[in-house]
Scaffold this motif. Structure first.
Motif, PDB file in Angstrom:
ATOM      1  N   ILE A  19       0.837  -1.205   0.000  1.00 32.30           N
ATOM      2  CA  ILE A  19       0.000   0.000   0.000  1.00 32.30           C
ATOM      3  C   ILE A  19       0.866   1.248   0.000  1.00 32.30           C
ATOM      4  CG2 ILE A  19      -1.701   1.317   1.320  1.00 32.30           C
ATOM      5  CD1 ILE A  19      -2.848  -1.329   2.300  1.00 32.30           C
ATOM      6  N   ALA A  20       1.955   1.205   0.783  1.00 34.16           N
ATOM      7  CA  ALA A  20       2.854   2.362   0.848  1.00 34.16           C
ATOM      8  C   ALA A  20       3.519   2.619  -0.499  1.00 34.16           C
ATOM      9  CB  ALA A  20       3.912   2.136   1.928  1.00 34.16           C
ATOM     10  N   LEU A  21       3.932   1.550  -1.166  1.00 36.47           N
ATOM     11  CA  LEU A  21       4.568   1.706  -2.479  1.00 36.47           C
ATOM     12  C   LEU A  21       3.578   2.237  -3.511  1.00 36.47           C
ATOM     13  CD1 LEU A  21       6.806  -1.506  -2.713  1.00 36.47           C
ATOM     14  CD2 LEU A  21       7.562   0.870  -2.470  1.00 36.47           C
ATOM     15  N   ILE A  22       2.349   1.705  -3.497  1.00 30.83           N
ATOM     16  CA  ILE A  22       1.318   2.176  -4.426  1.00 30.83           C
ATOM     17  C   ILE A  22       1.011   3.651  -4.176  1.00 30.83           C
ATOM     18  CG2 ILE A  22      -1.101   1.932  -5.103  1.00 30.83           C
ATOM     19  CD1 ILE A  22      -0.844  -1.065  -4.560  1.00 30.83           C
ATOM     20  N   GLY A  23       0.900   4.013  -2.894  1.00 27.83           N
ATOM     21  CA  GLY A  23       0.644   5.409  -2.555  1.00 27.83           C
ATOM     22  C   GLY A  23       1.777   6.323  -2.992  1.00 27.83           C
ATOM     23  N   LEU A  24       3.025   5.848  -2.844  1.00 22.81           N
ATOM     24  CA  LEU A  24       4.185   6.636  -3.239  1.00 22.81           C
ATOM     25  C   LEU A  24       4.210   6.849  -4.754  1.00 22.81           C
ATOM     26  CD1 LEU A  24       6.810   7.982  -2.235  1.00 22.81           C
ATOM     27  CD2 LEU A  24       7.975   5.799  -2.650  1.00 22.81           C
ATOM     28  N   ILE A  25       3.818   5.810  -5.503  1.00 21.72           N
ATOM     29  CA  ILE A  25       3.800   5.908  -6.967  1.00 21.72           C
ATOM     30  C   ILE A  25       2.688   6.830  -7.442  1.00 21.72           C
ATOM     31  CG2 ILE A  25       3.424   4.608  -9.098  1.00 21.72           C
ATOM     32  CD1 ILE A  25       4.764   2.212  -7.700  1.00 21.72           C
ATOM     33  N   LEU A  26       1.527   6.735  -6.780  1.00 18.65           N
ATOM     34  CA  LEU A  26       0.368   7.519  -7.218  1.00 18.65           C
ATOM     35  C   LEU A  26       0.374   8.953  -6.694  1.00 18.65           C
ATOM     36  CD1 LEU A  26      -2.530   4.921  -6.847  1.00 18.65           C
ATOM     37  CD2 LEU A  26      -1.294   5.573  -8.920  1.00 18.65           C
ATOM     38  N   PHE A  27       1.223   9.241  -5.719  1.00 20.80           N
ATOM     39  CA  PHE A  27       1.218  10.576  -5.106  1.00 20.80           C
ATOM     40  C   PHE A  27       1.462  11.712  -6.112  1.00 20.80           C
ATOM     41  CE2 PHE A  27       3.644  14.110  -3.264  1.00 20.80           C
ATOM     42  CZ  PHE A  27       2.687  14.624  -2.391  1.00 20.80           C
ATOM     43  N   PRO A  28       2.468  11.596  -7.008  1.00 16.17           N
ATOM     44  CA  PRO A  28       2.671  12.702  -7.971  1.00 16.17           C
ATOM     45  C   PRO A  28       1.445  12.955  -8.843  1.00 16.17           C
ATOM     46  CG  PRO A  28       4.566  11.240  -7.941  1.00 16.17           C
ATOM     47  CD  PRO A  28       3.492  10.558  -7.171  1.00 16.17           C
ATOM     48  N   PHE A  29       0.752  11.885  -9.254  1.00 11.65           N
ATOM     49  CA  PHE A  29      -0.434  12.057 -10.085  1.00 11.65           C
ATOM     50  C   PHE A  29      -1.567  12.715  -9.289  1.00 11.65           C
ATOM     51  CE2 PHE A  29       1.887   8.313 -11.580  1.00 11.65           C
ATOM     52  CZ  PHE A  29       2.128   8.670 -12.905  1.00 11.65           C
ATOM     53  N   ALA A  30      -1.733  12.266  -8.042  1.00 11.36           N
ATOM     54  CA  ALA A  30      -2.774  12.859  -7.196  1.00 11.36           C
ATOM     55  C   ALA A  30      -2.467  14.319  -6.897  1.00 11.36           C
ATOM     56  CB  ALA A  30      -2.899  12.067  -5.890  1.00 11.36           C
ATOM     57  N   PHE A  31      -1.192  14.633  -6.722  1.00  9.04           N
ATOM     58  CA  PHE A  31      -0.794  16.013  -6.436  1.00  9.04           C
ATOM     59  C   PHE A  31      -1.074  16.917  -7.638  1.00  9.04           C
ATOM     60  CE2 PHE A  31       2.459  19.399  -6.171  1.00  9.04           C
ATOM     61  CZ  PHE A  31       2.090  19.943  -4.942  1.00  9.04           C
ATOM     62  N   LEU A  32      -0.764  16.447  -8.834  1.00 10.79           N
ATOM     63  CA  LEU A  32      -1.046  17.230 -10.043  1.00 10.79           C
ATOM     64  C   LEU A  32      -2.544  17.432 -10.228  1.00 10.79           C
ATOM     65  CD1 LEU A  32       1.469  15.756 -12.656  1.00 10.79           C
ATOM     66  CD2 LEU A  32       1.520  18.021 -11.633  1.00 10.79           C
ATOM     67  N   LEU A  33      -3.308  16.374  -9.963  1.00 16.55           N
ATOM     68  CA  LEU A  33      -4.758  16.479 -10.101  1.00 16.55           C
ATOM     69  C   LEU A  33      -5.320  17.483  -9.102  1.00 16.55           C
ATOM     70  CD1 LEU A  33      -7.266  15.416 -11.532  1.00 16.55           C
ATOM     71  CD2 LEU A  33      -7.420  13.628  -9.782  1.00 16.55           C
ATOM     72  N   MET A  34      -4.779  17.491  -7.887  1.00 19.42           N
ATOM     73  CA  MET A  34      -5.225  18.445  -6.867  1.00 19.42           C
ATOM     74  C   MET A  34      -4.925  19.874  -7.315  1.00 19.42           C
ATOM     75  SD  MET A  34      -3.849  19.035  -2.984  1.00 19.42           S
ATOM     76  CE  MET A  34      -2.360  19.799  -3.633  1.00 19.42           C
ATOM     77  N   LEU A  35      -3.730  20.093  -7.837  1.00 25.85           N
ATOM     78  CA  LEU A  35      -3.373  21.432  -8.293  1.00 25.85           C
ATOM     79  C   LEU A  35      -4.227  21.880  -9.471  1.00 25.85           C
ATOM     80  CD1 LEU A  35       0.550  21.528  -8.151  1.00 25.85           C
ATOM     81  CD2 LEU A  35      -1.080  22.610  -6.600  1.00 25.85           C
ATOM     82  N   SER A  36      -4.617  20.942 -10.326  1.00 22.54           N
ATOM     83  CA  SER A  36      -5.378  21.311 -11.516  1.00 22.54           C
ATOM     84  C   SER A  36      -6.780  21.805 -11.188  1.00 22.54           C
ATOM     85  CB  SER A  36      -5.465  20.113 -12.476  1.00 22.54           C
ATOM     86  OG  SER A  36      -6.284  19.088 -11.944  1.00 22.54           O
ATOM     87  N   VAL A  37      -7.289  21.458 -10.006  1.00 28.99           N
ATOM     88  CA  VAL A  37      -8.622  21.914  -9.609  1.00 28.99           C
ATOM     89  C   VAL A  37      -8.543  22.950  -8.488  1.00 28.99           C
ATOM     90  CG1 VAL A  37      -9.765  19.784 -10.314  1.00 28.99           C
ATOM     91  CG2 VAL A  37      -8.890  19.993  -7.975  1.00 28.99           C
ATOM     92  N   GLY A  38      -7.351  23.436  -8.233  1.00 28.04           N
ATOM     93  CA  GLY A  38      -7.176  24.398  -7.155  1.00 28.04           C
ATOM     94  C   GLY A  38      -6.952  25.806  -7.665  1.00 28.04           C
ATOM     95  N   ARG A  39      -7.221  26.772  -6.799  1.00 27.63           N
ATOM     96  CA  ARG A  39      -6.979  28.185  -7.101  1.00 27.63           C
ATOM     97  C   ARG A  39      -6.581  28.891  -5.809  1.00 27.63           C
ATOM     98  NH1 ARG A  39     -11.722  30.315 -11.287  1.00 27.63           N
ATOM     99  NH2 ARG A  39     -11.106  29.006 -13.056  1.00 27.63           N
ATOM    100  N   GLN A  40      -5.671  29.831  -5.926  1.00 25.85           N
ATOM    101  CA  GLN A  40      -5.198  30.625  -4.791  1.00 25.85           C
ATOM    102  C   GLN A  40      -4.637  29.722  -3.688  1.00 25.85           C
ATOM    103  OE1 GLN A  40      -8.095  33.399  -3.352  1.00 25.85           O
ATOM    104  NE2 GLN A  40      -8.516  34.294  -5.370  1.00 25.85           N
ATOM    105  N   TRP A  41      -3.338  29.600  -3.688  1.00 26.03           N
ATOM    106  CA  TRP A  41      -2.671  28.739  -2.708  1.00 26.03           C
ATOM    107  C   TRP A  41      -1.585  29.559  -2.006  1.00 26.03           C
ATOM    108  CZ3 TRP A  41       0.291  23.564  -3.950  1.00 26.03           C
ATOM    109  CH2 TRP A  41       0.463  22.857  -2.780  1.00 26.03           C
ATOM    110  N   PRO A  42      -1.967  30.432  -1.111  1.00 24.05           N
ATOM    111  CA  PRO A  42      -0.986  31.281  -0.421  1.00 24.05           C
ATOM    112  C   PRO A  42      -0.264  30.516   0.684  1.00 24.05           C
ATOM    113  CG  PRO A  42      -3.175  31.762   0.407  1.00 24.05           C
ATOM    114  CD  PRO A  42      -3.354  30.757  -0.692  1.00 24.05           C
ATOM    115  N   TYR A  43       0.953  30.905   0.909  1.00 32.61           N
ATOM    116  CA  TYR A  43       1.734  30.352   2.020  1.00 32.61           C
ATOM    117  C   TYR A  43       1.148  30.859   3.338  1.00 32.61           C
ATOM    118  CZ  TYR A  43       5.757  29.516   5.058  1.00 32.61           C
ATOM    119  OH  TYR A  43       6.580  29.100   6.073  1.00 32.61           O
TER     120      TYR A  43
END
Length: 255
Positions: free
Chosen positions: A7-31
């Motif tokens: 599960i950890a390996l699958i999550g590690l592999i899928l994390f970059p794709f999930a991160f890109l998908l999250m950014l693609s539907v996001g707006r305004q991400w201030p620190y």
């Protein structure tokens, strides 16, 4: 391997794709916010409508990569056969490695003058031809180990029985090489799909493929549109990976 490790390996592999998908539907991400403050599908609407023209870039990239892969696969398959049976096979085959002596950008700079004179600079046809300089030799190298005496004997048998060269290709060589042809097509499609240097220099921005769009948004520091373009960019490779596993790999293990 334990279930947790899998599960950890699958999550590690899928994390970059999930991160890109999250950014693609996001707006305004201030620190220092962990996640974007707004979530919207507005970015994805740009694929179909909007001034960004992402939909056109997707169609352009698909058409370009399909054309390059089809032409390179067919030509390299035919040329590699003649090279394989030539007395000076090694000398001719070594020429196929010549385009890879240079980086794609340097190769494009060397070819730039000829494309300008031919009127192909900044055109779809020019980019297509430029990409053939790196995909066609790859196809020749790929098929160099495919041809052998068994295939030559089968081809000669067809001719002995009254068949033509065209019939030998249609009835024997192409069916036997089906798996190799599909694998080569997939790989050449991906080379063309992700190609940046040749496309950017020969196309001079007038052939805005999806790969160029990603770099454009990154340079503009537009992380949300860059993520959206990246999501679109990885869809065909994932589809081809699934198709390769479902078709080619299954044929290889079939009894």
């Amino acid at each position: 391997m334990s279930r947790f490790t899998k599960i950890a390996l699958i999550g590690l592999i899928l994390f970059p794709f999930a991160f890109l998908l999250m950014l693609s539907v996001g707006r305004q991400w201030p620190y220092p916010a962990v996640f974007p403050e707004q979530w919207s599908l507005g970015n994805w609407q740009l694929v179909l409508v909007g001034s960004e023209g992402l939909g056109n870039s997707v169609l352009l990239s698909v058409l370009l990569s399909l054309s390059v892969a089809t032409l390179s696969t067919g030509l390299s398959f035919w040329v590699s056969r003649h090279i394989a049976y030539h007395p000076k096979r090694e000398a001719w085959l070594s020429l196929a490695y010549f385009p890879y002596v240079f980086a794609p950008v340097i190769l494009a700079a060397c070819l730039q003058f000829f494309f300008i004179v031919a009127g192909l600079y900044g055109t779809f046809g020019g980019v297509l031809l430029a990409q053939l300089f790196i995909t066609f030799p790859y196809g020749v190298i790929f098929f160099s180990s495919f041809w052998n005496e068994r295939l030559r004997s089968m081809e000669e048998l067809v001719k002995t029985l009254g068949g033509s060269t065209l019939q030998a290709y249609a009835k024997v060589l192409v069916p036997v090489a089906k798996g190799a042809l599909m694998t080569c097509f997939f790989q050449l499609f991906l080379i063309s799909w992700f190609e940046y240097g040749l496309t950017n220099l020969i196309g001079v921005g007038k052939v805005p493929t999806l790969t160029l769009r990603v770099f454009q948004y990154v340079n503009e520091a537009n992380i949300f549109l860059a993520a959206l373009a990246s999501c679109l960019l990885i869809l065909p490779p994932v589809a081809l990976l699934w198709l390769n596993r479902a078709v080619v790999f299954r044929e290889r293990i079939a009894p």
